[in-house]
Design an enzyme around this catalytic site. Structure first.
Site, mmCIF file in Angstrom:
data_model
loop_
_atom_site.group_PDB
_atom_site.id
_atom_site.type_symbol
_atom_site.label_atom_id
_atom_site.label_comp_id
_atom_site.label_asym_id
_atom_site.label_seq_id
_atom_site.Cartn_x
_atom_site.Cartn_y
_atom_site.Cartn_z
ATOM 1 N N GLU A 254 -13.902 1.063 1.620
ATOM 2 C CA GLU A 254 -12.064 1.083 2.247
ATOM 3 C C GLU A 254 -11.363 1.376 3.618
ATOM 4 O O GLU A 254 -10.974 1.645 4.003
ATOM 5 C CB GLU A 254 -11.659 3.056 1.978
ATOM 6 C CG GLU A 254 -11.340 2.975 0.005
ATOM 7 C CD GLU A 254 -11.101 4.451 -0.305
ATOM 8 O OE1 GLU A 254 -10.957 5.184 0.898
ATOM 9 O OE2 GLU A 254 -11.171 5.043 -0.784
ATOM 10 N N PHE B 240 0.811 -0.876 -0.064
ATOM 11 C CA PHE B 240 -0.082 -0.199 0.095
ATOM 12 C C PHE B 240 0.852 1.247 0.337
ATOM 13 O O PHE B 240 0.407 2.337 -0.405
ATOM 14 C CB PHE B 240 -0.760 -0.065 1.206
ATOM 15 C CG PHE B 240 -2.095 0.819 0.662
ATOM 16 C CD1 PHE B 240 -2.489 1.074 0.705
ATOM 17 C CD2 PHE B 240 -1.410 2.051 2.248
ATOM 18 C CE1 PHE B 240 -3.752 2.174 0.298
ATOM 19 C CE2 PHE B 240 -2.745 3.254 2.313
ATOM 20 C CZ PHE B 240 -3.646 3.918 0.903
ATOM 21 N N SER C 19 7.382 14.519 8.838
ATOM 22 C CA SER C 19 8.096 12.981 9.372
ATOM 23 C C SER C 19 9.374 13.710 8.321
ATOM 24 O O SER C 19 9.627 11.986 8.109
ATOM 25 C CB SER C 19 7.789 12.048 10.011
ATOM 26 O OG SER C 19 9.003 11.547 10.528
ATOM 27 N N GLU D 171 -13.209 2.220 6.068
ATOM 28 C CA GLU D 171 -13.605 3.705 6.656
ATOM 29 C C GLU D 171 -14.662 3.625 7.766
ATOM 30 O O GLU D 171 -16.002 3.183 7.004
ATOM 31 C CB GLU D 171 -13.420 4.851 5.343
ATOM 32 C CG GLU D 171 -12.029 4.724 5.108
ATOM 33 C CD GLU D 171 -12.247 6.178 4.082
ATOM 34 O OE1 GLU D 171 -11.289 6.864 4.371
ATOM 35 O OE2 GLU D 171 -13.562 6.831 3.950
ATOM 36 N N GLU E 68 -15.711 11.790 4.501
ATOM 37 C CA GLU E 68 -15.515 11.246 5.923
ATOM 38 C C GLU E 68 -16.237 12.042 6.591
ATOM 39 O O GLU E 68 -16.039 11.790 7.797
ATOM 40 C CB GLU E 68 -14.148 12.561 6.015
ATOM 41 C CG GLU E 68 -12.919 11.127 5.523
ATOM 42 C CD GLU E 68 -11.723 11.292 6.080
ATOM 43 O OE1 GLU E 68 -10.319 10.274 5.770
ATOM 44 O OE2 GLU E 68 -11.364 12.322 6.977
ATOM 45 N N ARG F 227 -6.497 4.120 14.302
ATOM 46 C CA ARG F 227 -5.139 4.152 13.785
ATOM 47 C C ARG F 227 -4.003 3.818 14.504
ATOM 48 O O ARG F 227 -3.931 3.982 15.454
ATOM 49 C CB ARG F 227 -4.435 6.157 13.860
ATOM 50 C CG ARG F 227 -5.598 7.341 13.737
ATOM 51 C CD ARG F 227 -5.268 6.978 11.906
ATOM 52 N NE ARG F 227 -5.912 8.347 11.043
ATOM 53 C CZ ARG F 227 -5.900 8.221 9.688
ATOM 54 N NH1 ARG F 227 -6.115 7.038 9.308
ATOM 55 N NH2 ARG F 227 -6.593 9.172 9.403
#
Length: 205
Positions: A155, A21, A126, A157, A109, A72
């Site tokens: 997906e 991914f 980062s 979600e 979302e 997450r």
């Protein structure tokens, strides 16, 4: 400002490390040194990721923000609550502009229509090991009726949407309940700009 540019870096080799991914490349490189000359060869892994768009939906008439909450994976082993309070966000496909991603993700979302999109900044979250850049926005919205469960089933979600008063959201950030970079930066920006946004918004349509 640095005295160097990308011309002061020599990439000797770039090899594929992993591709799923996401992608990981292995780079062998060297770069110029501040005290002159070139440094030794370095081997570094680079997490290659599409740039992201993050949006803080703000209702200047109600003085509240719309936040989303979802699990997450990066927080699984370092947080007792890996369901994070976040901004609306998504990755940029090759044929999309950051603004198009912002509007699409707000609908998918959070079920929101963005009235005005205000750029905050762009930043590297980062840069020691990833090439991702984040396009960060605040968007004016009508938060009346916002809430519920959203996201694309295909997906995987499962996103909960909630409205917070601006002051409650800032308090949550200060208490560490909102603990991701994009949300913290955006809420700090809103703290400095909320009164201006309210004045410019005028009467609620």
């Amino acid at each position: 400002m640095s005295i160097f540019s990308r011309n002061d870096v020599e990439i000797i080799r770039r090899e594929p490390g992993f591709k799923g991914f996401y992608r990981l490349d292995v780079l062998t490189l060297r770069h110029r040194l501040f005290n002159g000359g070139w440094g030794p060869e370095l081997r570094r892994e680079l997490f290659v990721r599409a740039d992201a768009v993050c949006v803080l939906p703000y209702d200047p008439w109600e003085d509240q923000v719309v936040l989303i909450e979802q699990i997450r994976i990066g927080a699984l082993e370092k947080s007792d609550r890996p369901w994070l309070l976040e901004l609306v966000a998504g990755l940029i496909d090759k044929d999309e502009s950051p603004e198009e991603v912002a509007h699409r993700e707000a609908q998918e979302e959070a079920g929101l229509t963005l009235r005005e999109l205000l750029p905050i900044t762009r930043y590297f979250p980062s840069p020691g090991g990833s090439d991702e850049q984040v396009h960060l926005y605040c968007a004016l919205v009508d938060s009346r009726g916002a809430g519920g469960i959203h996201g694309l089933l295909e997906e995987g979600e499962d996103i909960r949407v909630s409205c917070w008063s601006r002051h409650d959201a800032i308090d949550a950030m200060q208490q560490g309940l909102i603990d991701n970079a994009a949300s913290i930066i955006a809420l700090q920006w809103l703290t400095m700009n909320a009164e201006r946004l309210q004045a410019q918004a005028g009467a609620q349509p």
